[in-house]
Enzyme design. Structure first.
Site, PDB file in Angstrom:
ATOM      1  N   ASP A 144      39.843 -25.806  22.469  1.00  0.00           N
ATOM      2  CA  ASP A 144      40.585 -27.067  22.566  1.00  0.00           C
ATOM      3  C   ASP A 144      39.653 -28.151  23.113  1.00  0.00           C
ATOM      4  OD1 ASP A 144      43.356 -28.489  22.712  1.00  0.00           O
ATOM      5  OD2 ASP A 144      42.398 -28.921  24.632  1.00  0.00           O
TER       6      ASP A 144
ATOM      7  N   TYR B 136      36.603 -35.775  26.773  1.00  0.00           N
ATOM      8  CA  TYR B 136      36.027 -34.816  27.721  1.00  0.00           C
ATOM      9  C   TYR B 136      34.504 -35.010  27.851  1.00  0.00           C
ATOM     10  CZ  TYR B 136      40.587 -32.518  27.082  1.00  0.00           C
ATOM     11  OH  TYR B 136      41.941 -32.261  26.995  1.00  0.00           O
TER      12      TYR B 136
ATOM     13  N   LYS C  23      40.675 -34.458  19.733  1.00  0.00           N
ATOM     14  CA  LYS C  23      41.727 -35.452  19.974  1.00  0.00           C
ATOM     15  C   LYS C  23      41.141 -36.863  19.965  1.00  0.00           C
ATOM     16  CE  LYS C  23      43.585 -32.073  23.236  1.00  0.00           C
ATOM     17  NZ  LYS C  23      42.467 -31.562  24.035  1.00  0.00           N
TER      18      LYS C  23
ATOM     19  N   HIS D 288      45.774 -38.111  21.390  1.00  0.00           N
ATOM     20  CA  HIS D 288      45.757 -37.528  22.734  1.00  0.00           C
ATOM     21  C   HIS D 288      46.951 -37.990  23.580  1.00  0.00           C
ATOM     22  CE1 HIS D 288      42.504 -35.761  25.606  1.00  0.00           C
ATOM     23  NE2 HIS D 288      43.694 -35.493  26.069  1.00  0.00           N
TER      24      HIS D 288
HETATM   25  N1  LIG Z   1      46.428 -32.883  25.857  1.00  0.00           N
HETATM   26  C1  LIG Z   1      46.254 -33.271  27.105  1.00  0.00           C
HETATM   27  O1  LIG Z   1      46.589 -34.404  27.496  1.00  0.00           O
HETATM   28  C2  LIG Z   1      45.648 -32.322  28.095  1.00  0.00           C
HETATM   29  C3  LIG Z   1      45.788 -32.587  29.465  1.00  0.00           C
HETATM   30  C4  LIG Z   1      45.233 -31.673  30.379  1.00  0.00           C
HETATM   31  C5  LIG Z   1      44.570 -30.544  29.906  1.00  0.00           C
HETATM   32  N2  LIG Z   1      44.435 -30.324  28.553  1.00  0.00           N
HETATM   33  C6  LIG Z   1      43.726 -29.112  28.027  1.00  0.00           C
HETATM   34  O2  LIG Z   1      44.255 -27.966  28.698  1.00  0.00           O
HETATM   35  C7  LIG Z   1      43.176 -27.225  29.278  1.00  0.00           C
HETATM   36  C8  LIG Z   1      43.659 -26.463  30.498  1.00  0.00           C
HETATM   37  O3  LIG Z   1      44.126 -27.331  31.510  1.00  0.00           O
HETATM   38  P1  LIG Z   1      43.513 -27.315  32.967  1.00  0.00           P
HETATM   39  O4  LIG Z   1      42.103 -26.910  32.902  1.00  0.00           O
HETATM   40  O5  LIG Z   1      43.855 -28.592  33.614  1.00  0.00           O
HETATM   41  O6  LIG Z   1      44.404 -26.242  33.743  1.00  0.00           O
HETATM   42  P2  LIG Z   1      44.586 -24.656  33.756  1.00  0.00           P
HETATM   43  O7  LIG Z   1      44.038 -24.039  32.529  1.00  0.00           O
HETATM   44  O8  LIG Z   1      46.020 -24.445  34.101  1.00  0.00           O
HETATM   45  O9  LIG Z   1      43.734 -24.234  35.032  1.00  0.00           O
HETATM   46  C9  LIG Z   1      42.340 -24.142  35.000  1.00  0.00           C
HETATM   47  C10 LIG Z   1      41.880 -23.664  36.380  1.00  0.00           C
HETATM   48  O10 LIG Z   1      42.347 -22.325  36.597  1.00  0.00           O
HETATM   49  C11 LIG Z   1      41.271 -21.486  37.013  1.00  0.00           C
HETATM   50  N3  LIG Z   1      41.443 -20.191  36.304  1.00  0.00           N
HETATM   51  C12 LIG Z   1      41.350 -19.971  34.970  1.00  0.00           C
HETATM   52  N4  LIG Z   1      41.571 -18.675  34.684  1.00  0.00           N
HETATM   53  C13 LIG Z   1      41.816 -18.058  35.854  1.00  0.00           C
HETATM   54  C14 LIG Z   1      42.117 -16.721  36.190  1.00  0.00           C
HETATM   55  N5  LIG Z   1      42.225 -15.755  35.260  1.00  0.00           N
HETATM   56  N6  LIG Z   1      42.292 -16.426  37.511  1.00  0.00           N
HETATM   57  C15 LIG Z   1      42.205 -17.391  38.453  1.00  0.00           C
HETATM   58  N7  LIG Z   1      41.922 -18.696  38.188  1.00  0.00           N
HETATM   59  C16 LIG Z   1      41.732 -19.023  36.897  1.00  0.00           C
HETATM   60  C17 LIG Z   1      40.022 -22.180  36.559  1.00  0.00           C
HETATM   61  O11 LIG Z   1      38.972 -21.965  37.461  1.00  0.00           O
HETATM   62  P3  LIG Z   1      37.660 -21.078  37.071  1.00  0.00           P
HETATM   63  O12 LIG Z   1      36.835 -21.893  36.136  1.00  0.00           O
HETATM   64  O13 LIG Z   1      37.069 -20.887  38.416  1.00  0.00           O
HETATM   65  O14 LIG Z   1      38.158 -19.804  36.438  1.00  0.00           O
HETATM   66  C18 LIG Z   1      40.400 -23.659  36.566  1.00  0.00           C
HETATM   67  O15 LIG Z   1      40.142 -24.235  37.844  1.00  0.00           O
HETATM   68  C19 LIG Z   1      42.109 -28.282  29.537  1.00  0.00           C
HETATM   69  O16 LIG Z   1      40.833 -27.724  29.727  1.00  0.00           O
HETATM   70  C20 LIG Z   1      42.224 -29.111  28.282  1.00  0.00           C
HETATM   71  O17 LIG Z   1      41.547 -28.480  27.205  1.00  0.00           O
HETATM   72  C21 LIG Z   1      44.983 -31.185  27.649  1.00  0.00           C
END
Ligand SMILES: NC(=O)c1ccc[n+]([C@@H]2O[C@H](COP(=O)([O-])OP(=O)(O)OC[C@H]3O[C@@H](n4cnc5c(N)ncnc54)[C@H](OP(=O)(O)O)[C@@H]3O)[C@@H](O)[C@H]2O)c1
Length: 335
Positions: free
Chosen positions: A53, A58, A86, A119
């Site tokens: 994604d 980004y 996006k 987006h």
């Molecule tokens: N469309 C939109 O507007 C929008 C908005 C926000 C996000 N997104 C997309 O969604 C993705 C995910 O969102 P996000 O990164 O904010 O939140 P998330 O996936 O809910 O959380 C990511 C965090 O969780 C930790 N983590 C991941 N796997 C883990 C595990 N198995 N055990 C413990 N901790 C874990 C990671 O740290 P470590 O690296 O230390 O594992 C990181 O700090 C983004 O990267 C982006 O691609 C899209």
């Protein structure tokens, strides 16, 4: 040390294309460099990921592109990959859409994308990393005619064979109603914030009932989000006693319970991690036995309506609060 990508479940789109239910998020925000994200993409492909994604905003697509090239050179066929990107908010003007898309395509070193999303439904520029109190002097509300003009440019990209599917992100039911009424090429997916403390049941059901795939972002409750995206009222999904209890019983990390619940609910999830053990475990969640119905119901009961990504920077009038962006009374907030 890897999951067989053929065993990862997929959701089938109206075109017959299959999107893997777990993809790697690639938003490094302020604390994970583009190089680290690109290394995670490479490692995740080795671990069995085929879905990534991405987004222009980004700022790392040019680095991820090198990884994708290496993955394909290493023997993964392009057709096995699912790559999303996006369109950023300052590129909604019809003349900007194709050039912005083509830059993403070039940066990612691909000749087509699987999915291209708008987006946010707000055409407002704000610099990456700005504070939530920052407001754009050119901020505008949602204006359907303008959004549709942007959408028409995405439809052209489909007709040119440059993208296989198009979709939305951060939409609400009344906005989607208008788009579904007017689109010549329908959106196949809506990317939206979804985690156990923010289940968005009405929007989720609307999306599914209209044949769109819900792609859940922040599926773990985004524990690494920057301080500016935190408020004292935010809750922590992975510390919820219900999640922790299920995780303890199964002998897995709470993250895995969040992902299993989401996948079983019908979402595609895009957790972000740069740690090999974590991104492998997240993919493995897709192939573990399902949670019993009692766990699904227990998790359904812990929704706190806790939106983490509130979008304040898109507000267009002084004195508004972030709720204005999300059409909470079922109608589009008037200009
Ligand atoms: N469309 C939109 O507007 C929008 C908005 C926000 C996000 N997104 C997309 O969604 C993705 C995910 O969102 P996000 O990164 O904010 O939140 P998330 O996936 O809910 O959380 C990511 C965090 O969780 C930790 N983590 C991941 N796997 C883990 C595990 N198995 N055990 C413990 N901790 C874990 C990671 O740290 P470590 O690296 O230390 O594992 C990181 O700090 C983004 O990267 C982006 O691609 C899209």
């Amino acid at each position: 040390m890897s999951v067989d990508p053929r065993k990862v479940p997929t959701r089938t789109l109206p075109t017959g294309a299959k999107i893997p239910v777990v993809g790697l998020g690639t938003f490094g925000s302020d604390h994970v460099s583009g190089e680290e994200v690109a290394a995670a993409v490479l490692g995740a492909a080795e671990a069995g990921y085929r879905h990534f994604d991405c987004a222009a905003v980004y700022g790392n697509e040019h680095l991820i592109g090198r990884s994708l090239e290496q993955i394909i050179r290493g023997g993964v066929r392009r057709e096995e990959l699912w790559i999303t990107s996006k369109l950023w908010n300052d590129k909604h003007a019809p003349r900007d859409v194709a050039p912005s898309f083509e830059k993403s395509l070039r940066d990612l070193r691909l000749d087509y994308l699987d999915l291209y999303l708008i987006h946010w439904p707000f055409p407002n520029f704000h610099p990456p990393g700005c504070e939530v109190t920052s407001r754009s002097p050119d901020a505008k509300p949602y204006i359907h005619a303008n959004y549709l003009a942007t959408w028409r440019e995405l439809e052209k990209l489909v007709r040119r064979g440059l993208v296989r599917h198009i979709g939305t992100s951060n939409m609400t039911i009344p906005k989607l109603e208008l788009l579904l009424r007017d689109a010549e090429i329908k959106p196949v997916a809506n990317e939206m914030e979804l985690h156990p403390h923010f289940q968005q049941p009405a929007l989720f059901q609307y999306v599914v009932a209209n044949g769109l795939v819900p792609i859940g972002y922040c599926p773990l409750g985004s524990p690494g989000r920057p301080a500016r995206d935190r408020t004292p009222a935010d809750t922590v999904d992975m510390e919820d006693p219900v999640i922790v209890k299920i995780a303890d019983r199964l002998g897995v990390h709470p993250a895995i319970v969040c992902l299993k619940w989401a996948i079983q609910r019908g979402e595609v999830v895009i957790p972000m991690s740069t740690k090999p053990a974590n991104y492998l475990a997240n993919l493995r969640a897709a192939v573990l036995p399902p949670l019993p119905e009692s766990d699904m119901q227990a998790i359904a009961g812990i929704d706190r309506n806790c939106r983490l990504i509130k979008g304040q920077v898109f507000l267009w009038k002084p004195g508004q609060t972030w709720e204005a962006l999300w059409d909470l009374d079922g109608t589009i907030t008037p200009a």
